[in-house]
Design an enzyme around this catalytic site. Structure first.
Site, mmCIF file in Angstrom:
data_model
loop_
_atom_site.group_PDB
_atom_site.id
_atom_site.type_symbol
_atom_site.label_atom_id
_atom_site.label_comp_id
_atom_site.label_asym_id
_atom_site.label_seq_id
_atom_site.Cartn_x
_atom_site.Cartn_y
_atom_site.Cartn_z
ATOM 1 N N LYS A 11 0.852 -1.203 0.000
ATOM 2 C CA LYS A 11 0.000 0.000 0.000
ATOM 3 C C LYS A 11 0.880 1.243 0.000
ATOM 4 O O LYS A 11 2.034 1.212 0.442
ATOM 5 C CB LYS A 11 -0.952 0.036 1.201
ATOM 6 C CG LYS A 11 -0.289 0.153 2.589
ATOM 7 C CD LYS A 11 -0.024 1.589 3.046
ATOM 8 C CE LYS A 11 0.793 1.632 4.326
ATOM 9 N NZ LYS A 11 1.705 2.717 4.484
ATOM 10 N N VAL A 100 11.443 -4.304 2.549
ATOM 11 C CA VAL A 100 11.149 -4.432 3.987
ATOM 12 C C VAL A 100 11.433 -3.110 4.710
ATOM 13 O O VAL A 100 12.405 -2.428 4.398
ATOM 14 C CB VAL A 100 12.017 -5.574 4.580
ATOM 15 C CG1 VAL A 100 11.819 -5.689 6.085
ATOM 16 C CG2 VAL A 100 11.677 -6.890 3.893
ATOM 17 N N ALA A 102 9.772 -0.327 4.611
ATOM 18 C CA ALA A 102 9.769 0.664 3.529
ATOM 19 C C ALA A 102 8.591 1.634 3.572
ATOM 20 O O ALA A 102 8.502 2.529 2.754
ATOM 21 C CB ALA A 102 9.761 -0.066 2.187
ATOM 22 N N GLY A 103 7.656 1.436 4.520
ATOM 23 C CA GLY A 103 6.447 2.267 4.534
ATOM 24 C C GLY A 103 5.416 1.773 3.540
ATOM 25 O O GLY A 103 4.498 2.491 3.159
ATOM 26 N N LEU A 104 5.561 0.486 3.125
ATOM 27 C CA LEU A 104 4.652 -0.100 2.126
ATOM 28 C C LEU A 104 3.778 -1.200 2.727
ATOM 29 O O LEU A 104 3.085 -1.911 1.998
ATOM 30 C CB LEU A 104 5.468 -0.669 0.944
ATOM 31 C CG LEU A 104 6.270 0.359 0.143
ATOM 32 C CD1 LEU A 104 7.183 -0.338 -0.866
ATOM 33 C CD2 LEU A 104 5.343 1.331 -0.595
ATOM 34 N N ALA A 105 3.824 -1.343 4.061
ATOM 35 C CA ALA A 105 2.981 -2.306 4.792
ATOM 36 C C ALA A 105 3.215 -3.752 4.370
ATOM 37 O O ALA A 105 2.282 -4.556 4.337
ATOM 38 C CB ALA A 105 1.498 -1.943 4.668
ATOM 39 N N GLY A 106 4.466 -4.095 4.075
ATOM 40 C CA GLY A 106 4.784 -5.461 3.642
ATOM 41 C C GLY A 106 4.375 -6.517 4.660
ATOM 42 O O GLY A 106 3.728 -7.512 4.312
ATOM 43 N N ASP A 141 -2.467 -1.348 10.225
ATOM 44 C CA ASP A 141 -2.593 -1.314 8.757
ATOM 45 C C ASP A 141 -3.269 -2.566 8.190
ATOM 46 O O ASP A 141 -3.572 -2.618 6.996
ATOM 47 C CB ASP A 141 -1.200 -1.218 8.099
ATOM 48 C CG ASP A 141 -0.630 0.191 8.134
ATOM 49 O OD1 ASP A 141 -1.379 1.125 8.481
ATOM 50 O OD2 ASP A 141 0.563 0.349 7.815
HETATM 51 P P1 ATP Z 1 4.299 -0.175 7.674
HETATM 52 O O1 ATP Z 1 4.153 0.583 6.381
HETATM 53 O O2 ATP Z 1 3.071 -1.005 8.030
HETATM 54 O O3 ATP Z 1 4.818 0.642 8.796
HETATM 55 P P2 ATP Z 1 6.753 -1.180 6.697
HETATM 56 O O4 ATP Z 1 6.501 -1.406 5.242
HETATM 57 O O5 ATP Z 1 7.457 0.086 7.071
HETATM 58 O O6 ATP Z 1 5.386 -1.307 7.444
HETATM 59 P P3 ATP Z 1 7.518 -3.919 7.052
HETATM 60 O O7 ATP Z 1 8.126 -4.285 5.754
HETATM 61 O O8 ATP Z 1 6.167 -4.410 7.339
HETATM 62 O O9 ATP Z 1 7.597 -2.348 7.289
HETATM 63 O O10 ATP Z 1 8.556 -4.436 8.151
HETATM 64 C C1 ATP Z 1 8.843 -3.773 9.351
HETATM 65 C C2 ATP Z 1 9.584 -4.766 10.263
HETATM 66 O O11 ATP Z 1 8.676 -5.810 10.620
HETATM 67 C C3 ATP Z 1 10.748 -5.439 9.578
HETATM 68 O O12 ATP Z 1 11.935 -4.868 10.026
HETATM 69 C C4 ATP Z 1 10.670 -6.912 9.954
HETATM 70 O O13 ATP Z 1 11.692 -7.283 10.851
HETATM 71 C C5 ATP Z 1 9.343 -7.070 10.691
HETATM 72 N N1 ATP Z 1 8.442 -8.071 10.068
HETATM 73 C C6 ATP Z 1 7.654 -8.935 10.734
HETATM 74 N N2 ATP Z 1 6.938 -9.684 9.895
HETATM 75 C C7 ATP Z 1 7.245 -9.296 8.642
HETATM 76 C C8 ATP Z 1 6.830 -9.714 7.339
HETATM 77 N N3 ATP Z 1 5.936 -10.712 7.170
HETATM 78 N N4 ATP Z 1 7.338 -9.070 6.290
HETATM 79 C C9 ATP Z 1 8.219 -8.055 6.452
HETATM 80 N N5 ATP Z 1 8.669 -7.646 7.655
HETATM 81 C C10 ATP Z 1 8.198 -8.244 8.743
#
Ligand code: ATP
Length: 315
Positions: A11, A100, A102-106, A141
């Site tokens: 997202k 990972v 990245a602010g993309l809710a992976g 999210d």
């Molecule tokens: P958001 O946008 O929701 O804040 P994000 O994109 O910034 O999320 P994610 O990629 O979801 O961040 O990962 C943040 C941290 O969560 C990572 O450093 C990782 O260690 C941990 N994590 C736990 N489960 C997962 C997963 N299934 N995929 C990616 N990271 C995960």
């Protein structure tokens, strides 16, 4: 069926406003969320041992109980204590394409895929509302990642109001491979710098939601007006993340000079995106950016805006 595979999309935030502090310690937010076509592949497969196993091909992603996808399976196991006795355990496999941290809710989209995949595998018959309620217990999210498409998200981000989807628009996503931003850090820094601008959530929170509904951004989305959406992109968290990371600020300036409809940081960053009116326009921006940044310096992706987040993949 003994296994289900889902495409689980990332997202972006077309709009993110921090309203103030909530009594539960979270921030009250007003956001517009959008699914984009950069997706992980999440598979849930029945196994005989009554346990949850997880495998992920990305070294930075944990494969233990701290993984959000694992936690989604554990939550269902806790709510349906007899389910593994009846159906067996589960092996979750995550093929990562979404950067990972990245602010993309992976992580959130992986957890949403496990909730939906296990609902099918274990034949739980959960409704969309039940899935979203479980999702909200796991992370702010995740309810959006169940719903997908284009939506207003309020509260701590878990209250979803789905909008008519946006057709025909694309984004160029840009993220430096070595850089990630912690979401808790971004919100903590925002509170430190801007707490004096916070509104009283109990009285003003609902007003801000109404104001968003009546805003130029919502009018632009309603009219599917790409250039107007591009003009009204907004993210409060840029105010703390860009000064702390000059390299992100520089990439934003470079992207913004490439002639898209508008450029913004997604969520707590560091991923930036530029909205475009066509795939060809997005490809042209990637070409311009590649003349300035090598592949090792900057990851670039072209992705369409999607009408949903989760998609079953035929075996
Ligand atoms: P958001 O946008 O929701 O804040 P994000 O994109 O910034 O999320 P994610 O990629 O979801 O961040 O990962 C943040 C941290 O969560 C990572 O450093 C990782 O260690 C941990 N994590 C736990 N489960 C997962 C997963 N299934 N995929 C990616 N990271 C995960």
């Amino acid at each position: 069926m003994d296994s289900y595979s889902l495409s689980a999309a990332a997202k972006i935030n077309l709009y993110l406003e921090v309203v103030g502090d909530r009594p539960d310690g979270y921030h009250e937010l007003v956001m517009v969320m959008q699914s984009v076509g950069l997706a992980d592949r999440v598979t849930v497969r029945r196994i005989l041992p009554h346990e949850i196993r997880l495998r992920c091909d990305h070294p930075a992603v944990p494969s233990d109980a701290t993984n959000l996808a694992y936690q989604a399976a554990a939550l269902l196991q806790q709510r349906f204590p007899k389910i593994m006795g009846q159906q067996g355990g589960v092996e979750i496999t995550i093929e990562k394409n979404i950067p990972v941290g990245a602010g993309l809710a992976g992580g959130s989209t992986n957890a949403a895929a496990v909730l939906v995949g296990l609902d099918l595998l274990w034949q739980l018959g959960l409704t969309q509302i039940e899935l979203q309620t479980l999702a909200a217990e796991l992370g702010s999210d995740i309810p959006f990642c169940i719903a997908g498409g284009t939506a207003i998200a309020t509260g701590r981000g878990e209250q979803i109001d789905t909008l008519h989807g946006l057709d025909g628009l694309y984004v160029v996503l840009a993220k430096a491979p070595a850089l990630s931003v912690s979401t808790p850090w971004a919100y903590k820094s925002y509170r430190q710098a801007f707490a004096d601008t916070y509104l009283d959530v109990a009285t003003v929170g609902p007003t801000r939601q109404d104001q968003l509904h009546a805003s130029p951004m919502m009018a632009a989305i309603g009219q599917q007006d790409g250039p107007a959406i591009g003009q009204h992109l907004y993210n409060d968290l840029e105010k703390v993340v860009l000064p702390a990371h000059p390299e992100v600020k520089a990439v934003k300036a470079a992207l913004a000079s490439c002639g898209g409809l508008g450029t913004l940081m997604s969520g707590s960053g560091p991923t930036l995106f530029t909205l475009t009116a066509s795939q060809a326009a997005a490809a042209g921006i990637v070409q311009q950016m590649r003349s300035r940044y090598s592949e090792s310096e900057l990851g670039l992706w072209v992705a369409p805006l999607l009408p949903s987040s989760l998609q079953l993949i035929e075996p």
